[in-house]
Design a protein around this motif. Structure first.
Motif, short mmCIF file in Angstrom:
data_model
loop_
_atom_site.label_atom_id
_atom_site.label_comp_id
_atom_site.label_asym_id
_atom_site.label_seq_id
_atom_site.Cartn_x
_atom_site.Cartn_y
_atom_site.Cartn_z
N LEU A 121 20.03 -6.89 6.39
CA LEU A 121 18.23 -5.19 6.66
C LEU A 121 18.80 -4.10 7.34
O LEU A 121 19.14 -3.88 8.37
N LEU A 122 18.23 -3.21 6.89
CA LEU A 122 18.37 -1.98 7.03
C LEU A 122 17.06 -1.08 7.78
O LEU A 122 17.71 -1.18 9.26
N LEU A 123 15.69 -2.26 7.64
CA LEU A 123 14.98 -1.79 8.84
C LEU A 123 13.19 -2.81 8.34
O LEU A 123 13.56 -3.02 7.26
N LYS A 124 12.46 -2.91 8.72
CA LYS A 124 11.60 -2.96 8.84
C LYS A 124 9.82 -2.92 9.33
O LYS A 124 9.98 -1.90 10.48
N ASP A 129 3.74 2.65 14.73
CA ASP A 129 4.12 4.17 13.97
C ASP A 129 4.27 3.99 12.88
O ASP A 129 5.61 2.76 12.37
N THR A 130 4.32 4.83 12.01
CA THR A 130 4.32 4.53 10.59
C THR A 130 5.95 5.21 9.97
O THR A 130 6.03 4.85 9.18
N LEU A 131 6.28 5.58 10.88
CA LEU A 131 7.73 6.01 10.67
C LEU A 131 8.91 5.09 11.91
O LEU A 131 8.32 5.25 12.82
N VAL A 132 9.67 4.54 10.72
CA VAL A 132 10.42 3.55 12.03
C VAL A 132 11.93 4.23 11.27
O VAL A 132 12.23 4.19 10.55
N GLN A 133 12.49 3.46 12.36
CA GLN A 133 14.17 3.97 12.42
C GLN A 133 14.98 2.77 11.94
O GLN A 133 14.41 1.71 12.36
N GLY A 134 16.11 2.69 10.82
CA GLY A 134 16.97 1.87 11.05
C GLY A 134 18.19 1.23 11.22
O GLY A 134 18.67 2.62 11.89
N ILE A 135 19.25 0.88 10.40
CA ILE A 135 20.83 1.22 10.56
C ILE A 135 21.27 2.15 9.76
O ILE A 135 20.43 2.51 8.56
N GLY A 184 21.72 5.12 9.71
CA GLY A 184 20.89 6.26 9.74
C GLY A 184 19.57 6.50 8.88
O GLY A 184 19.59 7.33 8.49
N PHE A 185 19.15 5.08 8.38
CA PHE A 185 18.08 5.12 7.13
C PHE A 185 16.63 4.79 8.43
O PHE A 185 16.43 4.93 9.56
N GLU A 186 15.76 5.62 7.73
CA GLU A 186 14.61 5.82 8.35
C GLU A 186 13.40 5.08 6.73
O GLU A 186 13.42 5.39 5.73
N ALA A 187 12.30 4.90 7.26
CA ALA A 187 11.43 4.72 5.75
C ALA A 187 9.71 5.06 6.50
O ALA A 187 9.39 4.76 7.87
N GLU A 188 8.74 5.77 5.77
CA GLU A 188 7.52 5.94 6.42
C GLU A 188 6.62 4.80 5.47
O GLU A 188 6.51 4.73 4.25
N PHE A 189 5.89 4.74 6.08
CA PHE A 189 4.77 3.63 5.69
C PHE A 189 3.27 4.47 5.91
O PHE A 189 3.22 5.32 6.15
N LYS A 190 3.26 4.32 4.22
CA LYS A 190 1.84 5.14 4.12
C LYS A 190 0.56 4.31 3.45
O LYS A 190 0.33 4.46 2.06
N ARG A 191 -0.08 4.11 4.00
CA ARG A 191 -1.49 2.90 4.60
C ARG A 191 -2.11 3.28 2.95
O ARG A 191 -2.43 2.86 1.58
N SER A 192 -2.73 4.55 2.51
CA SER A 192 -3.38 5.33 1.71
C SER A 192 -2.84 5.12 0.33
O SER A 192 -3.57 5.33 -0.60
N GLN A 193 -1.48 5.66 0.30
CA GLN A 193 -0.20 5.40 -0.99
C GLN A 193 0.16 4.56 -0.95
O GLN A 193 0.51 3.73 -2.27
N SER A 194 0.15 2.79 -0.81
CA SER A 194 0.93 1.38 -0.29
C SER A 194 2.37 1.31 -1.22
O SER A 194 2.46 0.96 -2.10
N SER A 195 2.67 2.98 -0.06
CA SER A 195 4.23 2.75 -0.38
C SER A 195 4.62 2.78 1.46
O SER A 195 4.08 3.36 2.24
N PHE A 196 6.30 2.42 0.53
CA PHE A 196 7.39 2.47 2.17
C PHE A 196 8.52 2.63 1.78
O PHE A 196 9.09 2.36 1.41
#
Lengths: 113, 114
Positions: free
Chosen positions: B46-49, B54-60, B62-74
């Protein structure tokens, strides 16, 4: 602490045979899920067991069965093996039924010839 | 139909360059979202969840991910890739509180060139 352990790591079986795969979850984890990962694809959900009861089943034939023991370890059984059953079988454990943080084992690579 | 889509099968990136892996989902409500990494012959890590907040999440690593509801993207990002980041990356969802199983995308293979 030991992670999720699976055995065996590799095995080769002949079509029509039966196979049993084993999984020991992380200590304290009560949920075990099984996934099949065919080469080049993402894992597909097969079963979830929580507190020794089947809580969910994916779209797999009845040749696939599983159980969970009182110590929360689990077995996945596949009968009448087909060539298409060749895959990496992954076990995941988590504290609760919801897989909000699932820990995966290294997998068992099954080759059916 | 409910699905998780990773549009890129294979990405090649130079060491030190930035990396972005795309993930789109098709579910009625916002699911729980995950990124996993799989090195050759290994299980999934698991890198992140993302669950909420907060829609910007930090993981292990050095990875990060951004949740965008309007685009149904992560989408998953890393500012500077290391050779050890070469692996296969999977986006996954748990659809909701009453659906417990992880549903995975087909994966994106990342190759890092020197």
């Amino acid at each position: 602490d030991a992670g999720v352990t699976q055995s065996p790591t590799h095995l080769i079986k002949t079509r029509g045979q039966h196979v049993t795969l084993r999984c020991s979850p992380i200590s304290g984890h009560k949920s075990v899920s099984w996934y099949q990962q065919v080469l080049g694809q993402g894992p597909q959900f097969i079963f979830q067991y929580y507190e020794k009861e089947e809580r969910g089943r994916g779209n797999f034939p009845d040749r696939f069965s599983a159980r969970q023991f009182p110590n929360y370890s689990s077995e996945l059984n596949v009968n009448a093996l087909l060539l298409g059953d060749s895959a990496l079988y992954l076990c995941a454990s988590s504290l609760q039924r919801m897989n909000t943080e699932a820990f995966f084992g290294q997998g068992t690579r099954l080759t059916v010839v | 139909a409910q699905s998780v889509t990773q549009p890129d099968i294979h990405i090649t990136v130079s060491e030190g360059a930035s990396l972005e892996l795309r993930c789109n989902y098709s579910y009625g409500a916002t699911p729980y979202l995950f990124w996993y990494v799989q090195s050759p012959g290994q299980g999934l890590q698991l890198l992140l969840k993302y669950f909420s907040g907060d829609t910007l999440v930090q993981g292990i690593k050095g990875f990060e991910a951004e949740f965008k509801r309007s685009q149904s993207s992560f989408n998953l990002r890393k500012p500077s890739v290391h050779w050890s980041d070469a692996a296969e990356y999977f986006c996954a969802v748990v659809p909701g509180r009453n659906d417990y199983k992880l549903s995975f995308g087909a994966g994106t293979t990342v190759t890092v060139r020197a």
